[in-house]
Enzyme design. Structure first.
Site, PDB file in Angstrom:
ATOM      1  N   GLU A   1     -14.582   8.089  -0.144  1.00  0.00           N
ATOM      2  CA  GLU A   1     -15.018   7.910   1.441  1.00  0.00           C
ATOM      3  C   GLU A   1     -14.416   8.250   2.420  1.00  0.00           C
ATOM      4  O   GLU A   1     -13.183   8.235   2.341  1.00  0.00           O
ATOM      5  CB  GLU A   1     -15.420   6.427   1.507  1.00  0.00           C
ATOM      6  CG  GLU A   1     -16.539   5.581   1.199  1.00  0.00           C
ATOM      7  CD  GLU A   1     -16.726   4.186   1.628  1.00  0.00           C
ATOM      8  OE1 GLU A   1     -16.135   3.634   2.662  1.00  0.00           O
ATOM      9  OE2 GLU A   1     -17.304   3.333   0.768  1.00  0.00           O
TER      10      GLU A   1
ATOM     11  N   GLU B   1     -13.075  -1.080  -2.439  1.00  0.00           N
ATOM     12  CA  GLU B   1     -12.060  -1.511  -1.594  1.00  0.00           C
ATOM     13  C   GLU B   1     -11.807  -3.252  -1.559  1.00  0.00           C
ATOM     14  O   GLU B   1     -12.317  -3.969  -0.780  1.00  0.00           O
ATOM     15  CB  GLU B   1     -12.567  -1.494  -0.346  1.00  0.00           C
ATOM     16  CG  GLU B   1     -12.807   0.171   0.179  1.00  0.00           C
ATOM     17  CD  GLU B   1     -12.931   0.475   1.572  1.00  0.00           C
ATOM     18  OE1 GLU B   1     -13.233  -0.639   2.505  1.00  0.00           O
ATOM     19  OE2 GLU B   1     -12.960   1.429   2.145  1.00  0.00           O
TER      20      GLU B   1
END
Ligand code: GAL
Length: 444
Positions: free
Chosen positions: A356, A168
């Site tokens: 995720e 991320e």
């Protein structure tokens, strides 16, 4: 109808994800150097309840029992991260053999138990020694990172095939270098742009190194993605939503795909050119083997004059009076389908894997049991949306739950519990929640 694993086919990849700083503890054990999170948690008013992850889930000492539990829960793939400062306490230079040994133990035991390792090389814990030299705002970071990646491939690449280069980039550069709410706590647009550009270079560069050193490797990187909608049909809100989309969803994937940064929507992003050097545009591009998609919610965006650069802001879920998780994120299962659709529509996009997805809810421990129907429903609905995407021919090949154990949720401390397994942080006792039992059953 309840979805079952077989609906996804035999090749579909199922797993759980964790990150080093959030679970390992042992923050200064066996030669580990400090990371920016070790420093950040000591600062005033940064972490809920003044908590830190010095011990966290004590995974450093309990990994064997935890992996055995993972096996008993039928989990076939485990995504975890390597703490850079365990391998290189100063970020560069001398290798810490005990750090290498620790990850060797995890990898070996996982394989012995029939669990395939997926290794994230950077999940936000930069060595503090490198931050002292400017961290992600210093262009040299791409070379420091490349050296670290090469060391990991050299030591673990005989057994690890699946790599996630960076976790991320939008979140850690935004929260850590623009808003200052995550480590290292830097603020400002220039810090953010510099950090973002160097991260994007390091990401493609890191992947290039792995590919050059290891034949047969499966290399990807993970992006945070949210489905975005304008608050109203007014043109101003639509423009605001397009800007938020450029920043939150497109900023890192597009240069990787060779499309450059999405500066059309956000003119201020053009300032990133200040940090670009010859050949950077070509170096930002890399053909990954897969792209990791991380999705938790959707965002509703409206126009505002009060946010510089963007003129856009999020309309909170609370304000919209919709169902939320303990993070105050809207429960909106369709988001995962929408982001898969969005990313699948890029030309030349490699396979997508949900690396995720999960939810924090307030759990209650009653008679040594945690009954968490909301988490189970959240996961079931998300998986149903993944099925919908796959069934429509979208390019999705795997799904990892965030997360295995309740853990240290960054600035939020231990309050939000995301785990399939409950952790009592007083005595480190693990209890599989009913959602965990459901996932184990699903995976059987
Ligand atoms: C992601 C992050 C994880 C975890 C999760 C839940 O952004 O990669 O480390 O914190 O969110 O908030």
């Amino acid at each position: 109808m309840d979805r079952c694993k077989k609906d996804f086919g035999d090749d579909f990849i199922w797993g759980v994800s964790t990150a080093a700083y959030q679970i390992e503890g042992a923050h200064n054990t066996d030669g580990k150097g400090a990371s920016i999170w070790d420093t950040f948690v000591q600062k005033k008013n940064k972490i809920f309840g003044k908590q830190d992850a010095n011990v966290a889930c004590d995974f450093y000492n309990r990994y064997a029992a935890d992996l055995a539990l993972m096996r008993r829960m039928n989990i076939p793939n485990y995504r975890f991260s390597i703490a850079w400062s365990r391998i290189l306490p100063q970020g560069t230079g001398e290798i810490n053999g005990l750090g290498i040994d620790f990850y060797n133990r995890i990898i070996d035991l996982a394989l012995e138990l029939g669990i395939t390792p997926w290794v994230t090389l950077y999940h936000w814990d930069l060595p503090q020694a490198l931050e002292d030299k400017g961290g992600w705002t210093n262009r040299d970071v791409k070379d420091w990172f490349a050296d670290y990646v090469a060391i990991c491939v050299k030591h673990f690449g005989d057994r690890v095939k699946n790599w996630i280069v960076i976790n991320e980039p939008t979140v850690f550069t935004g929260a850590g270098y623009f808003f200052g709410v995550h480590a290292p706590g830097k603020k400002g647009f220039n810090n953010f742009l510099a950090a973002a550009h160097h991260t994007a270079l390091a990401q493609a560069g890191g992947a290039r190194i792995i590919k050059s050193l290891q034949t047969g490797s499966n290399v990807g990187t993970s992006f945070s993605c949210s489905h975005i909608e304008p608050y109203t049909a007014r043109n101003k809100d639509k423009i605001a939503a397009a800007k938020a989309d450029a920043l939150l969803n497109r900023f890192f994937i597009e240069p990787l795909l060779g499309m450059g940064y999405p500066t059309q929507e956000i003119k201020a992003l053009r300032k990133i050119e200040k940090y670009m050097q010859q050949n950077d545009e070509a170096n930002l591009q890399f053909n990954m083997d897969f792209i990791g998609i991380q999705n938790y919610t959707r965002e509703i965006i409206r126009h505002t004059l009060f946010v510089p650069f963007l003129q856009a802001k999020i309309v909170s879920a609370q304000k919209r009076k919709v169902e939320t998780t303990a993070m105050n994120w809207e429960v909106y299962p369709e988001s995962i389908y929408e982001v898969l659709k969005k990313y699948s529509s890029y030309a030349n996009i490699p396979p997508l894997i949900i690396t995720e997805n999960g939810a924090a809810f307030t759990d209650e421990l009653v008679d040594c049991k945690v009954h968490d129907p909301k988490r189970k429903a959240y996961l079931q609905q998300a998986i149903e949306q993944v099925y919908r995407a796959k069934n429509k021919g979208l390019n999705v090949h795997g799904y990892f739950v965030w997360t295995f154990l309740d853990n240290f949720e960054w600035a939020e401390g231990y309050r939000p519990r995301f785990g399939l397994v409950h952790v009592d942080f007083e005595n480190q006792k693990r209890i599989v929640k009913s959602s965990g039992k459901w996932y184990a059953d699903f995976l059987k």
